[in-house]
Design a protein around this motif. Structure first.
Motif, PDB file in Angstrom:
ATOM      1  N   ILE A   1       0.840  -1.204   0.000  1.00 31.31           N
ATOM      2  CA  ILE A   1       0.000   0.000   0.000  1.00 31.31           C
ATOM      3  C   ILE A   1       0.871   1.249   0.000  1.00 31.31           C
ATOM      4  CG2 ILE A   1      -1.772   1.266   1.259  1.00 31.31           C
ATOM      5  CD1 ILE A   1      -2.674  -1.427   2.434  1.00 31.31           C
ATOM      6  N   GLU A   2       0.581   2.127  -0.983  1.00 30.87           N
ATOM      7  CA  GLU A   2       1.324   3.384  -1.090  1.00 30.87           C
ATOM      8  C   GLU A   2       0.617   4.499  -0.306  1.00 30.87           C
ATOM      9  OE1 GLU A   2       4.170   3.739  -2.865  1.00 30.87           O
ATOM     10  OE2 GLU A   2       4.395   5.851  -2.287  1.00 30.87           O
ATOM     11  N   ALA A   3      -0.711   4.563  -0.449  1.00 30.51           N
ATOM     12  CA  ALA A   3      -1.464   5.632   0.233  1.00 30.51           C
ATOM     13  C   ALA A   3      -2.856   5.124   0.577  1.00 30.51           C
ATOM     14  CB  ALA A   3      -1.552   6.860  -0.652  1.00 30.51           C
ATOM     15  N   ARG A   4      -3.452   5.746   1.606  1.00 30.99           N
ATOM     16  CA  ARG A   4      -4.797   5.359   2.045  1.00 30.99           C
ATOM     17  C   ARG A   4      -5.599   6.629   2.303  1.00 30.99           C
ATOM     18  NH1 ARG A   4      -3.495   0.386   6.173  1.00 30.99           N
ATOM     19  NH2 ARG A   4      -5.736   0.146   6.048  1.00 30.99           N
ATOM     20  N   ARG A   5      -6.908   6.606   1.925  1.00 35.91           N
ATOM     21  CA  ARG A   5      -7.764   7.758   2.202  1.00 35.91           C
ATOM     22  C   ARG A   5      -9.225   7.309   2.234  1.00 35.91           C
ATOM     23  NH1 ARG A   5      -9.951  11.157  -2.115  1.00 35.91           N
ATOM     24  NH2 ARG A   5     -10.036   9.955  -4.051  1.00 35.91           N
ATOM     25  N   PHE A   6     -10.085   8.183   2.790  1.00 42.09           N
ATOM     26  CA  PHE A   6     -11.520   7.925   2.881  1.00 42.09           C
ATOM     27  C   PHE A   6     -12.256   9.001   2.082  1.00 42.09           C
ATOM     28  CE2 PHE A   6      -9.669   6.068   6.667  1.00 42.09           C
ATOM     29  CZ  PHE A   6     -10.267   4.819   6.726  1.00 42.09           C
ATOM     30  N   PRO A   7     -12.465   8.790   0.792  1.00 44.54           N
ATOM     31  CA  PRO A   7     -13.106   9.825  -0.032  1.00 44.54           C
ATOM     32  C   PRO A   7     -14.570  10.050   0.363  1.00 44.54           C
ATOM     33  CG  PRO A   7     -12.826   7.797  -1.279  1.00 44.54           C
ATOM     34  CD  PRO A   7     -12.109   7.603  -0.001  1.00 44.54           C
ATOM     35  N   ASP A   8     -14.956  11.323   0.490  1.00 49.98           N
ATOM     36  CA  ASP A   8     -16.330  11.650   0.905  1.00 49.98           C
ATOM     37  C   ASP A   8     -17.353  11.365  -0.181  1.00 49.98           C
ATOM     38  OD1 ASP A   8     -15.489  12.411   3.371  1.00 49.98           O
ATOM     39  OD2 ASP A   8     -15.325  14.548   2.879  1.00 49.98           O
ATOM     40  N   SER A   9     -16.930  11.450  -1.451  1.00 52.27           N
ATOM     41  CA  SER A   9     -17.907  11.368  -2.544  1.00 52.27           C
ATOM     42  C   SER A   9     -18.263   9.937  -2.932  1.00 52.27           C
ATOM     43  CB  SER A   9     -17.358  12.097  -3.770  1.00 52.27           C
ATOM     44  OG  SER A   9     -16.111  11.523  -4.158  1.00 52.27           O
TER      45      SER A   9
END
Length: 540
Positions: free
Chosen positions: A101-109
């Motif tokens: 895993i390079e990056a992790r996020r929780f997109p709102d859309s």
């Protein structure tokens, strides 16, 4: 030490330890079912992962574990991600090493779309159109427009379901009645009797019903076209696009924007849907309402059948039969019957109830429907009677024990006052033994509700087209096949095309079955305690 063994304290410790281990195992099982059964309804956040090879993955994180055999220079842990979008990926879950895993996020859309088929879709909504005219574009506009439109298409879907199942179902029922009536006249060889034959009358009625059927088919087509006019374009995290109609969507929400209160509301809505709706997606999604109804109705019919049979047998063996080799042999047979494998009872039920009795009923009362069997095939009545035979030894033994526990003085007092033996039995012995009878019924209900093997060959099905209870005379259709929670667990857990994705449904259904058995038992225990207080005496 010697005195410790001789005193018997070691045995006390041993029995206490056995009881403790048993309680611990039961508690662990209940905790496991509760954790996994209740947790499936809670909406989880969607996490977008960017991997080192540049690809992206979106989904719900279900669990994290250490990679077996991982060395000091290898990735230490991996996560299990529910990625949804079964129509694109062909699977619901994916394991990903955390080192990739390079990056992790929780997109709102991001959206979750619960669909009628293919499971959940995780992705982004790009365009909402009505008859090729765009009415919303982008996540914000679509999120604002979707709730109202989904309510509208939900109402259309309710109308479609009502016409398909209720209106057209009623028409088909009436057509089938008249078709069988014509067949019955044909068998009696008086088809053309009278100036206007009954056959012509029935044929005219069938023709009129067929016109109603065609009109409803056209209305269905119109409703579907209206619902399919709303089209939504959605996109996966890796850029694959798909257009679906709003009729295909059960529910849409954005989990990464939801508050705790919103999630609690969705949790309750999902739970209510589980309890009150019909299954979909090969039983892996939707609800279990038909299975709840089938289980409760079958246990009720079984109880009505097993109590008179078991109590009368016990009364004969205890009060009327001459105690001797015959009764002793009968008692041994009853006790051994309790140890016969349940599948053997199922085979007996299939041969005796279904083929012998059901086939005879069809031959004499429903000849016009043959070769299609009416009672000569599996149904809820035959399944309940099979389970009644399976559980009758329990009722017999507990009832006998209850009758034996009635003090001799009470019998002699009743007879001494001039009561006959039947009056003594009816007014003294049976009321006094009723707590024991209800104890037997409780044990019988608990076993019957959880049995699956005999049902598989006497009437239970994966998906019943109609319930045994409806608005058509005689309203309770005991010959119909039915759904059962125990079989539902077996089917979803072991026969499902996607066992991994259906595992949460297995836990939820198991929890529900335990609760239903608990409620039935508590009801019987409540009645038993009331009777005990009323007939307080030497208790069983």
């Amino acid at each position: 030490m010697k005195s410790f063994w001789k005193s018997g304290n070691a045995f006390i410790w041993l029995t206490g330890m056995a009881a403790g281990i048993g309680l611990l195992m039961i508690g662990g099982l209940i905790a496991l079912i509760l954790t996994n059964g209740l947790g499936i309804f809670w909406p989880a956040r969607l996490e977008e992962l960017t991997l080192k090879d540049g690809s992206k993955v979106l989904g719900e994180i279900w669990n994290r574990e250490r990679i077996p055999g991982a060395g000091a220079d290898a990735p230490a842990a991996r996560i299990r991600l529910k990625i949804g979008n079964r129509d694109f990926y062909g699977l619901d879950f994916r394991w990903i090493n955390e080192a990739e895993i390079e990056a992790r996020r929780f997109p709102d859309s991001v959206f979750v779309f619960e669909r009628q088929a293919w499971g959940n879709f995780f992705g982004y909504a790009t365009e909402l159109a009505l008859a090729d005219e765009t009415i919303a574009r982008g996540a914000g506009q679509i999120a604002a427009a979707l709730p109202k439109l989904l309510q509208e298409t939900g109402r259309l879907l309710q109308q479609i379901t009502h016409i398909e199942k209720k209106v057209i179902g009623d028409i088909n029922h009436e057509i089938e009645k008249r078709r069988l009536a014509i067949r019955r006249l044909s068998l009696r060889q008086n088809v053309d009797a009278g100036p206007a034959s009954q056959k012509q009358k029935f044929e005219a009625e069938i023709s009129a019903l067929q016109k109603q059927y065609d009109q409803n088919e056209k209305q269905l087509e119109s409703l579907r076209e209206k619902g399919e006019a709303y089209q939504l374009t959605i996109q996966t995290v890796d850029g694959r696009a798909k257009t679906i109609t709003l009729l295909e969507i059960v529910r849409a929400f954005q989990p990464n924007q939801m508050s705790g209160l919103d999630k609690a509301g969705l949790y309750l809505a999902r739970m209510w849907e589980f309890l009150t709706s019909e299954p979909r997606e090969a039983n892996m999604e939707g609800g279990v309402a038909p299975a709840i109804f089938g289980t409760v109705l079958m246990v009720f019919i079984m109880s009505v059948a097993v109590v008179p049979l078991g109590v009368l047998t016990a009364i004969y063996m205890r009060e009327y039969a001459k105690q001797g080799p015959f009764v002793r042999t009968l008692r041994i047979a009853v006790n051994n019957l309790a140890g016969v494998p349940s599948i053997v009872f199922g085979i007996f039920g299939l041969g005796f109830f279904v083929y012998a009795i059901g086939g005879t009923i069809d031959k004499f009362f429903y000849p016009e429907a043959l070769p299609t069997p009416t009672y000569g095939t599996g149904g809820i009545f035959w399944a309940a009677l099979t389970l009644a035979l399976l559980t009758v030894p329990v009722v017999i033994v507990t009832t006998e024990e209850g009758l034996a526990a009635v003090p001799t003085a009470m019998r002699e007092a009743s007879l001494g006052l001039g009561a006959t033996k039947f009056e003594t039995l009816w007014r003294v012995l049976i009321p006094s033994a009723s707590p024991a009878i209800l104890t037997g019924l409780i044990l019988a209900m608990a076993r019957a509700a959880g049995e699956v093997a005999p049902l598989m060959i006497t009437g239970v099905v994966k998906l019943a087209p109609s319930l045994p209870l409806d608005g058509h005379f005689p309203y309770l259709h005991l010959e119909r096949k039915f759904m059962h929670l125990g079989f539902h667990i077996y089917d979803v857990g072991f026969q499902s095309p996607n066992v991994e994705a259906s595992l949460p449904m297995v836990y939820a259904t198991t929890l529900l079955l335990i609760l239903i058995v608990l409620v039935l038992n508590l009801t019987a225990i409540f009645l038993r305690n009331r009777l005990r207080r009323r007939f307080a005496m030497g208790q069983f």
